[in-house]
Write an enzyme that holds these catalytic residues in place. Structure first.
Site, PDB file in Angstrom:
ATOM      1  N   CYS A 160       0.809  -1.226   0.000  1.00  0.00           N
ATOM      2  CA  CYS A 160       0.000   0.000   0.000  1.00  0.00           C
ATOM      3  C   CYS A 160       0.841   1.274   0.000  1.00  0.00           C
ATOM      4  O   CYS A 160       0.676   2.157  -0.842  1.00  0.00           O
ATOM      5  CB  CYS A 160      -0.987  -0.006   1.170  1.00  0.00           C
ATOM      6  SG  CYS A 160      -0.249   0.182   2.815  1.00  0.00           S
TER       7      CYS A 160
ATOM      8  N   HIS B 171      -2.680   1.438   6.805  1.00  0.00           N
ATOM      9  CA  HIS B 171      -3.031   1.330   5.390  1.00  0.00           C
ATOM     10  C   HIS B 171      -3.244   2.717   4.788  1.00  0.00           C
ATOM     11  O   HIS B 171      -3.771   3.623   5.436  1.00  0.00           O
ATOM     12  CB  HIS B 171      -4.304   0.492   5.201  1.00  0.00           C
ATOM     13  CG  HIS B 171      -4.553   0.146   3.757  1.00  0.00           C
ATOM     14  ND1 HIS B 171      -3.873  -0.861   3.116  1.00  0.00           N
ATOM     15  CD2 HIS B 171      -5.373   0.691   2.829  1.00  0.00           C
ATOM     16  CE1 HIS B 171      -4.288  -0.932   1.850  1.00  0.00           C
ATOM     17  NE2 HIS B 171      -5.186   0.011   1.659  1.00  0.00           N
TER      18      HIS B 171
ATOM     19  N   HIS C 263      -5.861   2.012  -4.543  1.00  0.00           N
ATOM     20  CA  HIS C 263      -4.836   1.522  -3.613  1.00  0.00           C
ATOM     21  C   HIS C 263      -4.390   0.112  -3.971  1.00  0.00           C
ATOM     22  O   HIS C 263      -4.964  -0.545  -4.852  1.00  0.00           O
ATOM     23  CB  HIS C 263      -5.369   1.552  -2.170  1.00  0.00           C
ATOM     24  CG  HIS C 263      -6.489   0.583  -1.899  1.00  0.00           C
ATOM     25  ND1 HIS C 263      -6.681  -0.010  -0.662  1.00  0.00           N
ATOM     26  CD2 HIS C 263      -7.473   0.081  -2.705  1.00  0.00           C
ATOM     27  CE1 HIS C 263      -7.747  -0.813  -0.722  1.00  0.00           C
ATOM     28  NE2 HIS C 263      -8.231  -0.770  -1.929  1.00  0.00           N
TER      29      HIS C 263
END
Length: 344
Positions: free
Chosen positions: A259, A308, A320
């Site tokens: 991420c 995240h 993402h």
């Protein structure tokens, strides 16, 4: 003569015990038979467990990334210090050599009494010039001694600093290994659960993810939101160019990403340097706590521990690298616990 006595009948107590044991065995067998079908978790239960394991793996991944980044930084710092120590040692050696030559020269010229040297000299003016030079040399020696002492102190301090950083590097490498092992363990556990599903169940899960991804992509509307800035838009477009690239923990592109690897890589393509891990990216710009104020290209931070991160894509969607087993894609911002946005 054969016996014609009737066989002995079991006592009533013995019959009762046997009957009870048999009944219990039947009951247990029946319970086991009834429980057997429910022992295998359903597709949705497996998905929930796998998603949780993937989340835990990603938490460990960001810690792994942090340890890796720290290791690389320490290695560079140690290398710089060691280079400085080597250069400093050369300077110290030169100072000592110069000091030794000066001392030897002074010893040679100072072996005869100065008054006798003046009396025997054929050129008194020349002698006085030499004597003046000897006095200056003595002053230079004092200065050289001070420089030597200062250089020794600097080298001792640098060596101590290098020793401390080497210890830190050793513990960081240990942490790195532990986090890598933790990530791999979580991923292996998740894969084991997925392997327990039938081919039809696996296909159904894959179809659900594809539908969700297509639906999110259809809802992206860049025109209604507008970019956070030209650089943010350039970073977002770089990330868009990687849609479909696989998620790989610890990866920073250009063919696979985790991420924070995606977001840091994308901003680098726009000429902007941001930190490597999500927790640090959370502090890299202005925080935006209202989803309605987000603009395309803003970073979006999720989960309480900030493990995240993705790009805001407009209309309540993000772009993402979700987790292992997925690819870079669009997804609803509401699929994870939103914390805040960050405008770089």
């Amino acid at each position: 003569m054969a016996s014609h006595r009737r066989p002995k009948q079991p006592s009533r107590a013995r019959v009762t015990v046997l009957t009870t044991a048999a009944a219990a065995a039947v009951a247990i067998s029946s319970q086991a038979a009834n429980a057997a079908p429910s022992e295998k978790p359903s597709k949705d239960e497996v998905k929930a467990k796998v998603d949780k394991l993937y989340e835990q793996a990603e938490q460990a991944t960001e810690k792994y990334n942090g340890a890796k980044e720290k290791q690389e930084k320490l290695q560079k710092e140690i290398s710089t210090i060691q280079d400085d120590v080597a250069r400093g040692q050369e300077e110290l050696n030169e100072l000592r050599d110069a000091m030794g030559l000066a001392a030897a020269a002074q010893y040679r010229t100072g072996s005869i009494d100065s008054s006798l040297q003046l009396f025997l000299s054929s050129n008194p003016d020349d002698y006085l010039d030499k004597a003046s030079t000897a006095d200056q040399l003595s002053a230079q020696q004092v200065d050289s001694l001070k420089k030597i002492q200062q250089k020794q102190r600097e080298l001792a301090q640098q060596r101590a600093e290098a020793a401390d950083k080497l210890k830190d590097l050793s513990s960081t490498r240990t942490e790195l290994g532990e986090k890598k092992k933790e990530v791999q363990g979580k991923l292996a556990e998740a894969q084991k659960l997925l392997n327990s599903l039938s081919a039809a169940e696996k296909a159904a899960l894959a179809a659900e993810e594809q539908r969700a991804s297509r639906s999110a992509a259809d809802r992206v509307d860049l025109g209604n939101t507008g970019p956070a800035s030209g650089r943010a838009m350039a970073a977002f477009q770089a990330a868009q160019g990687k849609i479909g690239s696989p998620y790989v923990y610890g990866a920073t592109g250009p063919s696979s990403f985790d991420c924070s690897g995606l977001t840091s890589w994308a901003f680098a393509q726009a000429g902007v340097s941001i930190p490597r891990i999500s927790q640090d990216q959370a502090n890299a710009g202005t925080r935006i706590y209202s989803q309605s104020e987000l603009k395309v290209g803003d970073l979006v931070i999720f989960y309480g521990d900030l493990h995240h991160v993705g790009f805001y894509a407009g209309n309540g969607q993000i772009l993402h690298a979700p987790r292992t087993g997925t690819v870079v894609r669009y997804e609803s911002i509401n699929n994870m616990p939103f914390q805040f946005g960050v405008r770089i």
